[in-house]
Write a protein that holds these residues in place. Structure first.
Motif, PDB file in Angstrom:
ATOM      1  N   PRO A  22     -59.777  -1.045  -2.326  1.00  0.00           N
ATOM      2  CA  PRO A  22     -58.723  -1.373  -1.374  1.00  0.00           C
ATOM      3  C   PRO A  22     -59.067  -0.884   0.025  1.00  0.00           C
ATOM      4  O   PRO A  22     -59.507   0.242   0.211  1.00  0.00           O
ATOM      5  N   THR A  23     -58.898  -1.729   0.994  1.00  0.00           N
ATOM      6  CA  THR A  23     -59.202  -1.371   2.378  1.00  0.00           C
ATOM      7  C   THR A  23     -57.971  -1.435   3.264  1.00  0.00           C
ATOM      8  O   THR A  23     -58.061  -1.148   4.452  1.00  0.00           O
ATOM      9  N   ALA A  24     -56.823  -1.837   2.730  1.00  0.00           N
ATOM     10  CA  ALA A  24     -55.615  -1.982   3.539  1.00  0.00           C
ATOM     11  C   ALA A  24     -54.453  -1.305   2.837  1.00  0.00           C
ATOM     12  O   ALA A  24     -54.532  -0.942   1.666  1.00  0.00           O
ATOM     13  N   SER A  50     -43.553 -19.619  -7.603  1.00  0.00           N
ATOM     14  CA  SER A  50     -43.967 -19.203  -8.946  1.00  0.00           C
ATOM     15  C   SER A  50     -44.590 -17.819  -8.893  1.00  0.00           C
ATOM     16  O   SER A  50     -45.123 -17.392  -7.855  1.00  0.00           O
ATOM     17  N   ILE A  51     -44.547 -17.134 -10.040  1.00  0.00           N
ATOM     18  CA  ILE A  51     -45.160 -15.808 -10.120  1.00  0.00           C
ATOM     19  C   ILE A  51     -46.673 -15.933 -10.050  1.00  0.00           C
ATOM     20  O   ILE A  51     -47.352 -15.066  -9.487  1.00  0.00           O
ATOM     21  N   GLN A  52     -47.224 -17.020 -10.583  1.00  0.00           N
ATOM     22  CA  GLN A  52     -48.673 -17.191 -10.543  1.00  0.00           C
ATOM     23  C   GLN A  52     -49.180 -17.300  -9.105  1.00  0.00           C
ATOM     24  O   GLN A  52     -50.243 -16.756  -8.775  1.00  0.00           O
ATOM     25  N   GLU A  53     -48.431 -17.977  -8.238  1.00  0.00           N
ATOM     26  CA  GLU A  53     -48.833 -18.036  -6.835  1.00  0.00           C
ATOM     27  C   GLU A  53     -48.939 -16.635  -6.251  1.00  0.00           C
ATOM     28  O   GLU A  53     -49.860 -16.337  -5.471  1.00  0.00           O
ATOM     29  N   CYS A  54     -48.009 -15.787  -6.618  1.00  0.00           N
ATOM     30  CA  CYS A  54     -48.037 -14.400  -6.158  1.00  0.00           C
ATOM     31  C   CYS A  54     -49.237 -13.665  -6.753  1.00  0.00           C
ATOM     32  O   CYS A  54     -49.958 -12.951  -6.053  1.00  0.00           O
ATOM     33  N   ALA A  55     -49.469 -13.879  -8.034  1.00  0.00           N
ATOM     34  CA  ALA A  55     -50.573 -13.203  -8.718  1.00  0.00           C
ATOM     35  C   ALA A  55     -51.917 -13.548  -8.102  1.00  0.00           C
ATOM     36  O   ALA A  55     -52.845 -12.733  -8.101  1.00  0.00           O
ATOM     37  N   ASP A  56     -52.021 -14.738  -7.555  1.00  0.00           N
ATOM     38  CA  ASP A  56     -53.298 -15.191  -7.010  1.00  0.00           C
ATOM     39  C   ASP A  56     -53.697 -14.465  -5.729  1.00  0.00           C
ATOM     40  O   ASP A  56     -54.878 -14.501  -5.340  1.00  0.00           O
ATOM     41  N   VAL A  57     -52.760 -13.805  -5.048  1.00  0.00           N
ATOM     42  CA  VAL A  57     -53.089 -13.149  -3.769  1.00  0.00           C
ATOM     43  C   VAL A  57     -53.040 -11.632  -3.850  1.00  0.00           C
ATOM     44  O   VAL A  57     -53.366 -10.952  -2.868  1.00  0.00           O
ATOM     45  N   LEU A  58     -52.641 -11.082  -4.986  1.00  0.00           N
ATOM     46  CA  LEU A  58     -52.467  -9.636  -5.099  1.00  0.00           C
ATOM     47  C   LEU A  58     -53.796  -8.915  -5.234  1.00  0.00           C
ATOM     48  O   LEU A  58     -54.747  -9.413  -5.838  1.00  0.00           O
ATOM     49  N   ASP A  59     -53.837  -7.704  -4.683  1.00  0.00           N
ATOM     50  CA  ASP A  59     -54.976  -6.809  -4.847  1.00  0.00           C
ATOM     51  C   ASP A  59     -54.425  -5.439  -5.248  1.00  0.00           C
ATOM     52  O   ASP A  59     -53.212  -5.216  -5.275  1.00  0.00           O
ATOM     53  N   ALA A  60     -55.322  -4.523  -5.563  1.00  0.00           N
ATOM     54  CA  ALA A  60     -54.922  -3.191  -6.022  1.00  0.00           C
ATOM     55  C   ALA A  60     -53.923  -2.569  -5.048  1.00  0.00           C
ATOM     56  O   ALA A  60     -54.132  -2.568  -3.834  1.00  0.00           O
ATOM     57  N   GLY A  61     -52.817  -2.059  -5.604  1.00  0.00           N
ATOM     58  CA  GLY A  61     -51.781  -1.420  -4.815  1.00  0.00           C
ATOM     59  C   GLY A  61     -50.657  -2.343  -4.385  1.00  0.00           C
ATOM     60  O   GLY A  61     -49.603  -1.870  -3.944  1.00  0.00           O
ATOM     61  N   ASP A  62     -50.844  -3.662  -4.528  1.00  0.00           N
ATOM     62  CA  ASP A  62     -49.830  -4.613  -4.074  1.00  0.00           C
ATOM     63  C   ASP A  62     -48.699  -4.759  -5.087  1.00  0.00           C
ATOM     64  O   ASP A  62     -48.833  -4.417  -6.269  1.00  0.00           O
ATOM     65  N   ALA A  78     -55.100 -12.532 -11.045  1.00  0.00           N
ATOM     66  CA  ALA A  78     -56.426 -12.784 -10.491  1.00  0.00           C
ATOM     67  C   ALA A  78     -57.190 -11.495 -10.260  1.00  0.00           C
ATOM     68  O   ALA A  78     -58.415 -11.515 -10.128  1.00  0.00           O
ATOM     69  N   ALA A  79     -56.491 -10.365 -10.198  1.00  0.00           N
ATOM     70  CA  ALA A  79     -57.141  -9.079  -9.920  1.00  0.00           C
ATOM     71  C   ALA A  79     -56.481  -7.988 -10.739  1.00  0.00           C
ATOM     72  O   ALA A  79     -55.350  -8.128 -11.220  1.00  0.00           O
ATOM     73  N   SER A  80     -57.192  -6.891 -10.895  1.00  0.00           N
ATOM     74  CA  SER A  80     -56.674  -5.706 -11.570  1.00  0.00           C
ATOM     75  C   SER A  80     -56.317  -4.640 -10.546  1.00  0.00           C
ATOM     76  O   SER A  80     -56.853  -4.609  -9.427  1.00  0.00           O
TER      77      SER A  80
END
Length: 647
Positions: A22-24, A50-62, A78-80
């Motif tokens: 994570p950088t932000a 949709s929740i999947q749309e949200c899942a597609d942009v999330l990164d650690a900490g989000d 899409a990310a862990s």
């Protein structure tokens, strides 16, 4: 358990290293079922749909914050996340969020008498049946829909409650207390005789048959039928015979049985669903299950799900998953199936259908489900696989209505924790504890503690609130401080064998069973069966409610096992010490002077003869008011412990 904790930490470190660094600062995105679409999710006004749309942009900490609504999707992150920066999917404050595995069905049309010709061409027996009578009364409706290649696996809902497949006998809406028929005199091997089976000869040919006897439910097909009897293609697996009175049965797969309001029949050949309804079903909310999973976390770690509802779907993690937390989940109808039998001869594969792959499945290590409510499942409520996973503070009811070895919590792998859960209304056992190793790990003990379990053995006997089998070395697994009471042995069988609070069946060894309380169990709070490899190195102490010891006789059958400091009658004593079992300081006769046994308060009165006479076993007998500890599950003068979900 220090080694386990280090292993989990190491796994989380690996998972964190694998994720993008994570950088932000952590971000929050928004989802709304009412969103117009096209938003970027950065504010409620631009929420994703949709929740999947949200899942597609999330990164650690989000965080993905989800507004009220029903979301009909399977979400695959899409990310862990990492241990310190998990990815969180949570309900917005006050929101009612349901991730739903079903789809709505509309466009039902009435089945009219003129439509019967096509139906009876495929099944002539439908011409003079409950179904044809209901058609004449204008109570049958149908809709074209693909619900799979075979009948009996479909799941249909009417206004949020599960429809029951047309069957004989019609079981009613409560599948853990169903209407049943039992095999009558003259039944044997693969033939069920029942004078109340009045359908004409040939009616049941090809039907699906569910049979249950003693400890097992099986399914098969009807080879031939006559008035008052059916003959199955093969005798029921595992049991290998039909037994008069003890075997109960249910027959499905015939449209002629569609004669009860709210019941359904699915024809896989024509891909058509038929529904019996006293009024037009288009005025109701009809749904059919289409997806197994609400969240597929099989390739994810560091994911938190908070305050979400699940309907007709579930969640699973994978063998490499770690740091997944499900908190405050409200899940209904997690799994459904009727075809239990898998393979022609393998008993083990059949009794265990659903044990490892139904309910909320936690695989991998260091994952938790907590503070959740789980209700209705043909299989499990929760499956703990892998190692070092936890189920804590959950309420789990109405599961294993298929009557297999599935359970509210099915424990596999090793080093698992099941604590402070309330479980009730169960087809077989409350906790099904089947220890097995996990490649690349060092086996460790499980902990099953402070659970309140009742209403088990509803569909199968030879079981217990906590059941473990067979011929395994349990690595010092602890089963302690559980309240195990009031099994519901109907329609499990006329033969009541093996209903207990804790049942170590067929040669389980190296268990620590202590400070448990049970009542209403025919075989007592604890039952040891040394059949097979023997019941070795088990320490059974300070339990209240009696016990049964069997097949712990003969030279070497129970070496290393000690039964001490317990209160209640002990059955099967004859010859037990010949097998090496040590019995000492057990209060088996007389009145122990409990505080209020009628209301299940099993603390000791000041004048109890069980006070101050126990063998000290620190730290498990510590904390009382006396220099010498007490027998039974409660030390005199100590703060009494309680079991069940703490919410």
């Amino acid at each position: 358990m220090a080694g386990t904790a280090l292993g989990i930490a190491a796994a989380l470190t690996v998972a964190g290293a694998a994720a993008a660094a994570p950088t932000a600062e952590p971000r929050t995105f928004y989802v709304s079922a009412a969103a117009s679409g096209g938003g970027d999710g950065t504010s409620p006004a631009s929420a994703f749909r949709s929740i999947q749309e949200c899942a597609d942009v999330l990164d650690a900490g989000d965080t993905c914050e989800i507004g009220s609504g029903t979301y009909r999707e399977t979400v695959t992150p899409a990310a862990s996340g990492t241990e310190d920066r998990p990815i969180t999917y949570r309900a917005a404050p006050g929101a009612d969020v349901v991730v739903n595995g079903s789809e709505r069905l509309t466009g039902f049309t009435p089945v009219l008498p003129k439509d019967l010709a096509a139906i009876t061409a495929a099944d002539p027996f439908a011409a003079d049946s409950l179904f044809s009578a209901a058609v004449a009364q204008r109570k049958i409706y149908s809709v074209p829909v693909d619900l799979g290649a075979k009948g009996g696996e479909e799941q249909v809902f009417i206004d949020g409650s599960m429809s029951i497949e047309a069957s004989y006998p019609y079981p009613g809406a409560d599948l853990l207390d169903p209407e049943i028929r039992r095999a009558a005199a003259g039944s044997a091997e693969a033939t069920i005789v029942d004078p109340q089976m009045t359908r004409p000869a040939g009616y049941w040919d090809g039907a699906r048959a569910l049979t249950a006897y003693w400890y097992i439910t099986t399914t098969g097909a009807v080879a031939s039928s006559d008035v008052g009897s059916i003959t199955l293609q093969t005798a029921p697996l595992c049991v290998h015979k039909v037994v008069p009175t003890d075997t109960w049965y249910r027959l499905s797969g015939k449209i002629g049985e569609l004669g009860y309001n709210g019941a359904h029949f699915y024809d896989p050949a024509t891909k058509r669903l038929y529904l019996y309804s006293d009024d037009n079903p288009n005025s109701h909310f009809i749904e059919a299950k289409k997806r197994q999973l609400a969240f597929d976390l099989s390739a994810a770690s560091g994911i938190h799900l908070e305050g979400l509802g699940l309907f007709a779907s579930s969640v699973q993690t994978g063998t490499s998953s770690t740091g997944v937390v499900l908190d405050g989940i409200d899940a209904k109808y997690l799994s459904h199936y009727w075809d239990v039998t898998r393979g022609a001869t393998n008993c083990g594969e059949n009794v265990t259908r659903g044990v490892g792959d139904t309910g909320i499945v936690l695989n991998g290590t260091g994952n938790t489900v907590k503070n959740s409510t789980i209700q209705y499942s043909a299989g499990n409520g929760i499956a703990l696989r892998g190692w070092g996973n936890t189920a804590i503070d959950n309420v789990i009811t109405d599961v294993d209505y298929a009557g297999t070895y599935a359970a509210p919590v099915a424990v596999q792998g090793h080093s698992q924790t099941v604590m402070y859960n309330t479980m009730a209304r169960v087809g077989r056992s409350g906790v099904n504890l089947q220890w097995n190793g996990v490649e690349g790990t060092v086996p460790g003990p499980d902990r099953i503690a402070y659970n309140d379990i009742s209403g088990y053995a509803s569909l199968s006997v030879d079981t217990a609130a906590i059941y473990t089998c067979c011929s395994s070395h349990m690595e010092g697994t602890q089963i302690d401080h559980n309240v195990l009471h009031d099994p519901n042995a109907r329609p499990g069988g006329v033969y009541p064998f093996g209903m207990s609070g804790i049942y170590a069946d067929n040669g389980q060894s190296d268990l620590r069973i202590h400070n448990n309380v049970g009542w209403g169990n025919p075989e007592g709070t604890v039952e040891l069966n040394g059949l097979g490899s023997g019941s070795h190195d088990n320490l059974v102490y300070n339990n209240t409610g009696g016990m049964t010891l069997f097949y712990v006789k003969g030279p070497g059958q129970s070496t290393g096992s000690v039964v001490t400091n317990n209160i209640g009658p002990i059955r099967g004593l004859a010859g037990a010490t010949d097998g090496g079992l040590v019995l000492s300081n057990n209060f088996t006769e007389g009145d122990p002077l409990f505080v209020d046994p009628a209301n299940h308060d099993y603390r000791l009165q000041a004048g109890s003869p069980a006070r101050g006479v126990a063998t000290p076993l620190p730290p498990y007998t510590d904390g009382g008011a006396d220099a010498v500890p007490s027998l039974g599950a409660f030390q005199f003068g100590a703060e009494p412990w309680t079991a069940g979900a703490r919410r």
